[in-house]
Write a protein that holds these residues in place. Structure first.
Motif, PDB file in Angstrom:
ATOM      1  N   GLU A  30       0.813  -1.228   0.000  1.00  0.00           N
ATOM      2  CA  GLU A  30       0.000   0.000   0.000  1.00  0.00           C
ATOM      3  C   GLU A  30       0.842   1.272   0.000  1.00  0.00           C
ATOM      4  OE1 GLU A  30      -3.228   2.113   2.904  1.00  0.00           O
ATOM      5  OE2 GLU A  30      -3.356  -0.054   2.634  1.00  0.00           O
ATOM      6  N   ARG A  31       1.880   1.361   0.833  1.00  0.00           N
ATOM      7  CA  ARG A  31       2.663   2.595   0.945  1.00  0.00           C
ATOM      8  C   ARG A  31       4.141   2.401   0.574  1.00  0.00           C
ATOM      9  NH1 ARG A  31      -0.807   6.086   3.021  1.00  0.00           N
ATOM     10  NH2 ARG A  31       0.607   7.771   3.500  1.00  0.00           N
ATOM     11  N   PHE A  32       4.457   1.288  -0.051  1.00  0.00           N
ATOM     12  CA  PHE A  32       5.852   0.954  -0.307  1.00  0.00           C
ATOM     13  C   PHE A  32       5.968   0.157  -1.610  1.00  0.00           C
ATOM     14  CE2 PHE A  32       9.185  -2.292   0.065  1.00  0.00           C
ATOM     15  CZ  PHE A  32      10.291  -1.505   0.293  1.00  0.00           C
ATOM     16  N   TYR A  33       7.035   0.424  -2.369  1.00  0.00           N
ATOM     17  CA  TYR A  33       7.337  -0.479  -3.478  1.00  0.00           C
ATOM     18  C   TYR A  33       8.845  -0.670  -3.585  1.00  0.00           C
ATOM     19  CZ  TYR A  33       8.623   3.336  -6.731  1.00  0.00           C
ATOM     20  OH  TYR A  33       9.220   4.405  -7.344  1.00  0.00           O
ATOM     21  N   LEU A  34       9.211  -1.810  -4.142  1.00  0.00           N
ATOM     22  CA  LEU A  34      10.589  -2.154  -4.405  1.00  0.00           C
ATOM     23  C   LEU A  34      10.642  -2.710  -5.825  1.00  0.00           C
ATOM     24  CD1 LEU A  34      13.401  -2.338  -3.038  1.00  0.00           C
ATOM     25  CD2 LEU A  34      12.799  -4.671  -2.390  1.00  0.00           C
ATOM     26  N   ARG A  35      11.537  -2.160  -6.644  1.00  0.00           N
ATOM     27  CA  ARG A  35      11.680  -2.595  -8.036  1.00  0.00           C
ATOM     28  C   ARG A  35      13.152  -2.895  -8.295  1.00  0.00           C
ATOM     29  NH1 ARG A  35       8.343   2.497 -10.194  1.00  0.00           N
ATOM     30  NH2 ARG A  35       6.278   1.713  -9.700  1.00  0.00           N
ATOM     31  N   GLY A  36      13.376  -3.874  -9.110  1.00  0.00           N
ATOM     32  CA  GLY A  36      14.744  -4.203  -9.473  1.00  0.00           C
ATOM     33  C   GLY A  36      14.792  -4.767 -10.874  1.00  0.00           C
ATOM     34  N   GLU A  37      15.942  -4.597 -11.505  1.00  0.00           N
ATOM     35  CA  GLU A  37      16.126  -5.126 -12.844  1.00  0.00           C
ATOM     36  C   GLU A  37      17.579  -5.556 -12.997  1.00  0.00           C
ATOM     37  OE1 GLU A  37      15.424  -3.644 -17.425  1.00  0.00           O
ATOM     38  OE2 GLU A  37      14.403  -2.628 -15.788  1.00  0.00           O
ATOM     39  N   PHE A  38      17.781  -6.701 -13.626  1.00  0.00           N
ATOM     40  CA  PHE A  38      19.106  -7.232 -13.920  1.00  0.00           C
ATOM     41  C   PHE A  38      19.229  -7.354 -15.429  1.00  0.00           C
ATOM     42  CE2 PHE A  38      21.434 -11.016 -15.231  1.00  0.00           C
ATOM     43  CZ  PHE A  38      22.686 -10.734 -14.732  1.00  0.00           C
ATOM     44  N   SER A  39      20.362  -6.913 -15.989  1.00  0.00           N
ATOM     45  CA  SER A  39      20.589  -6.992 -17.433  1.00  0.00           C
ATOM     46  C   SER A  39      21.974  -7.556 -17.711  1.00  0.00           C
ATOM     47  CB  SER A  39      20.506  -5.605 -18.083  1.00  0.00           C
ATOM     48  OG  SER A  39      19.228  -5.071 -17.944  1.00  0.00           O
ATOM     49  N   SER A  40      22.056  -8.333 -18.772  1.00  0.00           N
ATOM     50  CA  SER A  40      23.329  -8.838 -19.246  1.00  0.00           C
ATOM     51  C   SER A  40      23.359  -8.715 -20.757  1.00  0.00           C
ATOM     52  CB  SER A  40      23.521 -10.297 -18.836  1.00  0.00           C
ATOM     53  OG  SER A  40      24.716 -10.808 -19.392  1.00  0.00           O
ATOM     54  N   TYR A  41      24.364  -8.025 -21.279  1.00  0.00           N
ATOM     55  CA  TYR A  41      24.577  -7.895 -22.720  1.00  0.00           C
ATOM     56  C   TYR A  41      25.759  -8.771 -23.115  1.00  0.00           C
ATOM     57  CZ  TYR A  41      21.546  -3.796 -23.023  1.00  0.00           C
ATOM     58  OH  TYR A  41      20.475  -2.954 -23.003  1.00  0.00           O
ATOM     59  N   TYR A  54      19.579  -2.342 -11.461  1.00  0.00           N
ATOM     60  CA  TYR A  54      19.240  -1.294 -10.504  1.00  0.00           C
ATOM     61  C   TYR A  54      18.281  -1.850  -9.466  1.00  0.00           C
ATOM     62  CZ  TYR A  54      14.589  -0.631 -12.535  1.00  0.00           C
ATOM     63  OH  TYR A  54      13.296  -0.826 -12.964  1.00  0.00           O
ATOM     64  N   LEU A  55      18.236  -1.177  -8.336  1.00  0.00           N
ATOM     65  CA  LEU A  55      17.287  -1.457  -7.267  1.00  0.00           C
ATOM     66  C   LEU A  55      16.696  -0.119  -6.854  1.00  0.00           C
ATOM     67  CD1 LEU A  55      16.099  -3.676  -5.476  1.00  0.00           C
ATOM     68  CD2 LEU A  55      17.944  -3.208  -3.852  1.00  0.00           C
ATOM     69  N   GLN A  56      15.383  -0.042  -6.826  1.00  0.00           N
ATOM     70  CA  GLN A  56      14.690   1.213  -6.529  1.00  0.00           C
ATOM     71  C   GLN A  56      13.623   0.945  -5.477  1.00  0.00           C
ATOM     72  OE1 GLN A  56      11.612   2.720  -9.353  1.00  0.00           O
ATOM     73  NE2 GLN A  56      13.122   4.337  -9.691  1.00  0.00           N
ATOM     74  N   GLY A  57      13.537   1.832  -4.493  1.00  0.00           N
ATOM     75  CA  GLY A  57      12.519   1.713  -3.460  1.00  0.00           C
ATOM     76  C   GLY A  57      11.830   3.045  -3.238  1.00  0.00           C
ATOM     77  N   SER A  58      10.576   2.977  -2.800  1.00  0.00           N
ATOM     78  CA  SER A  58       9.814   4.188  -2.517  1.00  0.00           C
ATOM     79  C   SER A  58       8.948   3.947  -1.288  1.00  0.00           C
ATOM     80  CB  SER A  58       8.929   4.559  -3.709  1.00  0.00           C
ATOM     81  OG  SER A  58       8.196   5.732  -3.421  1.00  0.00           O
ATOM     82  N   LEU A  59       8.840   4.980  -0.474  1.00  0.00           N
ATOM     83  CA  LEU A  59       8.001   4.937   0.729  1.00  0.00           C
ATOM     84  C   LEU A  59       7.094   6.161   0.722  1.00  0.00           C
ATOM     85  CD1 LEU A  59       7.284   3.757   3.527  1.00  0.00           C
ATOM     86  CD2 LEU A  59       9.125   5.190   4.457  1.00  0.00           C
ATOM     87  N   SER A  60       5.790   5.933   0.771  1.00  0.00           N
ATOM     88  CA  SER A  60       4.823   7.039   0.833  1.00  0.00           C
ATOM     89  C   SER A  60       4.717   7.519   2.267  1.00  0.00           C
ATOM     90  CB  SER A  60       3.453   6.572   0.337  1.00  0.00           C
ATOM     91  OG  SER A  60       3.515   6.222  -1.017  1.00  0.00           O
ATOM     92  N   LEU A  61       5.095   8.782   2.492  1.00  0.00           N
ATOM     93  CA  LEU A  61       5.009   9.360   3.833  1.00  0.00           C
ATOM     94  C   LEU A  61       3.591   9.818   4.145  1.00  0.00           C
ATOM     95  CD1 LEU A  61       8.292  11.459   3.801  1.00  0.00           C
ATOM     96  CD2 LEU A  61       7.926   9.156   4.707  1.00  0.00           C
ATOM     97  N   THR A  62       2.925  10.361   3.129  1.00  0.00           N
ATOM     98  CA  THR A  62       1.528  10.773   3.238  1.00  0.00           C
ATOM     99  C   THR A  62       0.847  10.365   1.931  1.00  0.00           C
ATOM    100  OG1 THR A  62       1.783  12.951   2.211  1.00  0.00           O
ATOM    101  CG2 THR A  62       2.229  12.811   4.578  1.00  0.00           C
ATOM    102  N   ASP A  63      -0.400  10.750   1.767  1.00  0.00           N
ATOM    103  CA  ASP A  63      -1.102  10.434   0.523  1.00  0.00           C
ATOM    104  C   ASP A  63      -0.537  11.197  -0.674  1.00  0.00           C
ATOM    105  OD1 ASP A  63      -2.767   8.657   1.776  1.00  0.00           O
ATOM    106  OD2 ASP A  63      -4.391  10.102   2.070  1.00  0.00           O
ATOM    107  N   ILE A  64       0.219  12.274  -0.433  1.00  0.00           N
ATOM    108  CA  ILE A  64       0.721  13.077  -1.559  1.00  0.00           C
ATOM    109  C   ILE A  64       2.249  13.185  -1.628  1.00  0.00           C
ATOM    110  CG2 ILE A  64      -1.416  14.421  -1.741  1.00  0.00           C
ATOM    111  CD1 ILE A  64       0.037  16.723  -0.338  1.00  0.00           C
TER     112      ILE A  64
END
Length: 148
Positions: A30-41, A54-64
C-alpha cells in the motif's frame, strides 16, 4: 548490429551479433514499493559482456508525498576501446539517486531527484577508456507527470 559497435570515436568493432538477457521484479504494498532489474549484454564476436542492474525503493510518507532511493551499476568485461588492445574489466557506470514525489492529485506528480554518478556515460565519445578515468557527475532532474 550491422554498422558495428563504437565505444570511442573512430574505433568501430565491426558488425556484431548482440544478445540481451533482462529480468525485472516488482513488489508493491500500500505505501511501499521495491523494483529491481538485472541486465546482461553479450557482444558475441568481440566477447565483450556486461552485467548491470538497478534497485529502486519508494516509501509514501503521506497520501501526496513519497521518498525514493535508487542504486544502479553496470560492469563491463573484456571491453576494448581499440580492436587490437587487450580487453579490460571495469565499472562502466554507478549511480545513486534520492528523490521526492509530490502528487497533489491522482493524475499529476511533481518529482525532484538528485543523482551522484561515476562512470563513462558521456555526451561525446571518450578517446581512451581506462578504469581510473571515470567522470564524477552530480545532477538533478525536475519532472512533472500528468494524465488525462
Amino acid at each position: 548490429v550491422e554498422d558495428g559497435i563504437q565505444f570511442q570515436q573512430d574505433q568501430v568493432l565491426g558488425p556484431q551479433p548482440l544478445g540481451l538477457l533482462d529480468v525485472a521484479l516488482d513488489y508493491t504494498k500500500e505505501r511501499f514499493y521495491l523494483r529491481g532489474e538485472f541486465s546482461s549484454y553479450q557482444i558475441m564476436e568481440s566477447k565483450i559482456h556486461s552485467l548491470g542492474g538497478y534497485l529502486q525503493g519508494s516509501l509514501s510518507l503521506t497520501d501526496i508525498i513519497a521518498l525514493n532511493i535508487q542504486y544502479e551499476s553496470t560492469r563491463v568485461f573484456n571491453v576494448r576501446s581499440i580492436p587490437e588492445m587487450p580487453g579490460q574489466n571495469l565499472e562502466y557506470n554507478r549511480d545513486i539517486a534520492l528523490g521526492i514525489n509530490f502528487s497533489p492529485t491522482h493524475y499529476m506528480t511533481l518529482k525532484v531527484e538528485g543523482h551522484l554518478n561515476r562512470g563513462f556515460v558521456a555526451e561525446r565519445p571518450i578517446l581512451l577508456i581506462e578504469d581510473g578515468d571515470q567522470f564524477n557527475t552530480k545532477y538533478a532532474i525536475i519532472s512533472i507527470s500528468a494524465g488525462f
